[in-house]
Design an enzyme around this catalytic site. Structure first.
Site, PDB file in Angstrom:
ATOM      1  N   ILE A  13      34.626  52.861  42.198  1.00 48.23           N
ATOM      2  CA  ILE A  13      33.649  53.473  42.006  1.00 48.23           C
ATOM      3  C   ILE A  13      32.765  53.779  43.256  1.00 48.23           C
ATOM      4  CG2 ILE A  13      31.225  53.642  40.738  1.00 48.23           C
ATOM      5  CD1 ILE A  13      32.155  51.482  38.997  1.00 48.23           C
ATOM      6  N   THR A 125      26.755  45.455  35.685  1.00 50.26           N
ATOM      7  CA  THR A 125      27.775  45.886  34.507  1.00 50.26           C
ATOM      8  C   THR A 125      27.162  45.652  33.057  1.00 50.26           C
ATOM      9  OG1 THR A 125      29.937  45.175  33.548  1.00 50.26           O
ATOM     10  CG2 THR A 125      28.717  43.691  34.957  1.00 50.26           C
ATOM     11  N   ASP A 126      27.616  46.111  31.997  1.00 54.92           N
ATOM     12  CA  ASP A 126      27.225  45.681  30.744  1.00 54.92           C
ATOM     13  C   ASP A 126      27.708  44.520  30.284  1.00 54.92           C
ATOM     14  OD1 ASP A 126      29.545  46.523  30.340  1.00 54.92           O
ATOM     15  OD2 ASP A 126      29.298  48.279  29.001  1.00 54.92           O
ATOM     16  N   GLU A 127      28.597  44.105  30.933  1.00 57.19           N
ATOM     17  CA  GLU A 127      29.407  42.692  30.632  1.00 57.19           C
ATOM     18  C   GLU A 127      28.171  41.677  30.591  1.00 57.19           C
ATOM     19  OE1 GLU A 127      33.312  41.713  31.485  1.00 57.19           O
ATOM     20  OE2 GLU A 127      33.716  43.757  31.421  1.00 57.19           O
ATOM     21  N   TYR A 150      33.793  36.321  35.375  1.00 58.07           N
ATOM     22  CA  TYR A 150      33.487  37.785  36.095  1.00 58.07           C
ATOM     23  C   TYR A 150      32.123  37.952  35.566  1.00 58.07           C
ATOM     24  CZ  TYR A 150      32.678  42.647  36.490  1.00 58.07           C
ATOM     25  OH  TYR A 150      32.170  44.012  36.758  1.00 58.07           O
ATOM     26  N   ALA A 152      29.628  36.330  34.347  1.00 60.70           N
ATOM     27  CA  ALA A 152      28.746  35.203  34.651  1.00 60.70           C
ATOM     28  C   ALA A 152      28.439  35.447  36.399  1.00 60.70           C
ATOM     29  CB  ALA A 152      29.483  33.763  34.406  1.00 60.70           C
ATOM     30  N   LYS A 154      28.471  38.102  37.743  1.00 59.49           N
ATOM     31  CA  LYS A 154      27.613  39.408  37.932  1.00 59.49           C
ATOM     32  C   LYS A 154      26.293  39.105  37.509  1.00 59.49           C
ATOM     33  CE  LYS A 154      28.708  43.133  39.099  1.00 59.49           C
ATOM     34  NZ  LYS A 154      28.720  43.538  40.596  1.00 59.49           N
ATOM     35  N   ASN A 179      32.097  50.747  31.099  1.00 55.98           N
ATOM     36  CA  ASN A 179      33.651  50.955  31.693  1.00 55.98           C
ATOM     37  C   ASN A 179      33.653  52.296  32.503  1.00 55.98           C
ATOM     38  OD1 ASN A 179      33.810  48.951  29.423  1.00 55.98           O
ATOM     39  ND2 ASN A 179      35.964  48.766  30.219  1.00 55.98           N
ATOM     40  N   LYS A 189      43.144  47.946  35.633  1.00 54.45           N
ATOM     41  CA  LYS A 189      42.438  48.461  34.458  1.00 54.45           C
ATOM     42  C   LYS A 189      42.918  49.153  33.690  1.00 54.45           C
ATOM     43  CE  LYS A 189      38.738  46.372  36.632  1.00 54.45           C
ATOM     44  NZ  LYS A 189      38.908  46.407  38.188  1.00 54.45           N
ATOM     45  N   TYR A 207      45.854  44.120  24.006  1.00 54.04           N
ATOM     46  CA  TYR A 207      45.358  42.797  23.648  1.00 54.04           C
ATOM     47  C   TYR A 207      44.954  42.802  22.250  1.00 54.04           C
ATOM     48  CZ  TYR A 207      45.099  41.845  28.813  1.00 54.04           C
ATOM     49  OH  TYR A 207      45.138  41.876  29.995  1.00 54.04           O
ATOM     50  N   ASN A 249      39.599  50.499  21.483  1.00 56.25           N
ATOM     51  CA  ASN A 249      40.845  50.694  22.267  1.00 56.25           C
ATOM     52  C   ASN A 249      42.098  51.368  21.903  1.00 56.25           C
ATOM     53  OD1 ASN A 249      39.598  49.372  24.413  1.00 56.25           O
ATOM     54  ND2 ASN A 249      40.105  47.396  24.003  1.00 56.25           N
ATOM     55  N   ASP A 272      45.886  38.065  22.934  1.00 58.31           N
ATOM     56  CA  ASP A 272      44.707  38.380  23.244  1.00 58.31           C
ATOM     57  C   ASP A 272      44.000  37.968  24.640  1.00 58.31           C
ATOM     58  OD1 ASP A 272      42.409  39.987  23.305  1.00 58.31           O
ATOM     59  OD2 ASP A 272      41.493  39.491  21.289  1.00 58.31           O
ATOM     60  N   PRO A 274      41.548  35.634  26.502  1.00 62.82           N
ATOM     61  CA  PRO A 274      40.800  34.500  25.941  1.00 62.82           C
ATOM     62  C   PRO A 274      39.293  34.859  26.075  1.00 62.82           C
ATOM     63  CG  PRO A 274      42.210  33.649  27.634  1.00 62.82           C
ATOM     64  CD  PRO A 274      42.263  35.086  27.513  1.00 62.82           C
TER      65      PRO A 274
END
Ligand code: NAD
Ligand code: DAU
Length: 340
Positions: A13, A125-127, A150, A152, A154, A179, A189, A207, A249, A272, A274
């Site tokens: 990005i 991020t939206d995560e 990741y 956590a 961010k 994303n 990715k 996944y 997906n 999948d 985790p």
């Protein structure tokens, strides 16, 4: 705003943002990047001779190097893209995520404070909102609930930025993007991985059931929104950035296969991830109120991205050799060899 430090500007990005800035403004743009496996100077190759651009090889965790660069280039604004960014790698080894995404953010904030910079923007991020159940869309005021190392890390970065605003009144803004897809994305990715695998008739490791939902946005739409926040965003505020629509997906995979005219037989369901967040969904009313709206749907964004990889083998083919192969083996070797 005259002299911008774009940390992580050799990543996906960041490199798109640098291109965006140079084609829309007459700023001086200094890319500051550690060149981890995800950093790639080929993504900035076409602007190497632009007199408004400079590159500094550095680590955002290195306060001395950060300060020296700010002094040397008379930096007034930092846009922080530098991060470890891949969820699967954070599950394999979280250490670098905590270093860069948390401690690195702290180093940059301290530098903003010390030099009295005009502006700091944190690309998040939206995560950070965690898994979002059907019927809800994350708003900027929602509680954060990260679930991967990741996410956590961010979130830790975001909380520091907020704390520096509250405590020291630093001129900060935060954006939380969904994303991104588009040119120059490292092929770990999902969209570039599946596109380049499909081009080589290799399996696409989906996944679990593949019914997880993501809001795939075109990277230049995201860049345009960040630029708008830099110019019109309110200090201390958070802005979600996405299309506001998410797809499964399995639909994303089908678009890739259809665009490349490849067989669905390439799809291979594997064990999948985790703690896999099944759905992210953003409410984008706040960024829209600044006058922005996405130019591409997720479907259009994915098609454009597949087309770019089809036409730019020079960029991704070397990336998929070497270290990538070792990672691929570690992440997918056993998964692809066994039934989920
Ligand atoms: P990327 O992994 O493609 O690039 C990250 C860049 O940061 C690389 O150039 C790398 O060399 C550099 N970097 C890593 N550690 C560094 C350090 N310690 N010091 C200096 N440079 C360092 O990442 P991306 O996908 O372009 O993401 C950019 C930012 O946007 C990240 O903060 C990420 O969390 C956020 N984000 C990404 C997405 C997405 O879909 N990719 C979505 C929302 C938010
Ligand atoms: O939501 C924003 C985030 O999007 C960014 O903050 C992250 O930096 C970025 O990596 C991305 O995270 P995701 O985990 O959503 O992206 P990824 O491309 O890894 O996976 C997208 C979806 O595809 C997810 O549901 C997991 C799935 N997937 C991924 C890979 C790599 C698969 O099914 N198979 C795969 O091999």
């Amino acid at each position: 705003m005259k002299n911008l430090l774009i940390t992580g500007g050799a990543g996906f990005i960041g490199a798109n943002f640098v291109h965006y800035l140079l084609s829309h403004h007459d700023y001086r743009v200094v890319v500051f990047d550690k060149l981890t496996y995800a950093g790639n100077l080929n993504s900035l190759k076409d602007i190497t001779n632009d007199r408004r651009y400079a590159f500094v090889h550095g680590d955002i965790c290195d306060a001395e190097m950060v300060e020296q660069t700010i002094r040397q280039h008379d930096i007034d604004t930092i846009v922080n893209f530098a991060a470890e960014t891949h969820v699967d790698r954070s599950i394999l080894d979280p250490d670098a995520f905590i270093q860069t995404d948390v401690y690195g953010t702290y180093v940059l904030l301290e530098a903003v404070r010390k030099f009295g910079l005009q502006r700091y923007h944190q690309v998040s991020t939206d995560e950070v909102y965690g898994h979002i159940p059907a019927g809800h869309r994350s708003r900027e005021s929602d509680q954060v609930a990260p679930r991967s190392p990741y996410a956590a890390s961010k979130t830790g970065g975001d909380l520091l930025v907020r704390a520096y605003y509250t405590t020291y009144n630093l001129p900060v803004t935060i954006s939380r993007g969904s994303n991104n897809v588009g040119p120059y994305q490292y092929p770990e990715k999902v969209v570039p991985l599946f596109t380049t695998n499909a081009l080589d008739d290799q399996p696409l490791p989906v996944y679990g059931d593949g019914r997880q939902m993501r809001d795939y946005q075109y990277v230049l739409d995201h860049c345009e929104a960040i630029d708008l926040i830099l110019h019109k965003g309110e200090i201390g505020e958070i802005y979600n950035i996405g299309t506001g629509t998410e797809i499964e997906n399995l639909e994303m995979v089908q678009i890739i296969l259809d665009t490349l005219k490849k067989s669905p037989n390439l799809i291979k369901h594997v064990t999948d991830r985790p703690g896999h967040d099944r759905r992210y969904a953003l409410d984008i009313a706040k960024i829209k109120s600044l006058g922005w709206q996405p130019r591409h749907t997720p479907q259009e964004a994915i098609r454009l991205t597949v087309q770019w990889y089809l036409e730019n083998e020079w960029w991704w083919r070397p990336v998929k050799e070497g270290d990538f192969q070792e990672y691929y083996q570690q992440q997918y070797g056993e998964r692809l060899a066994t039934e989920p």
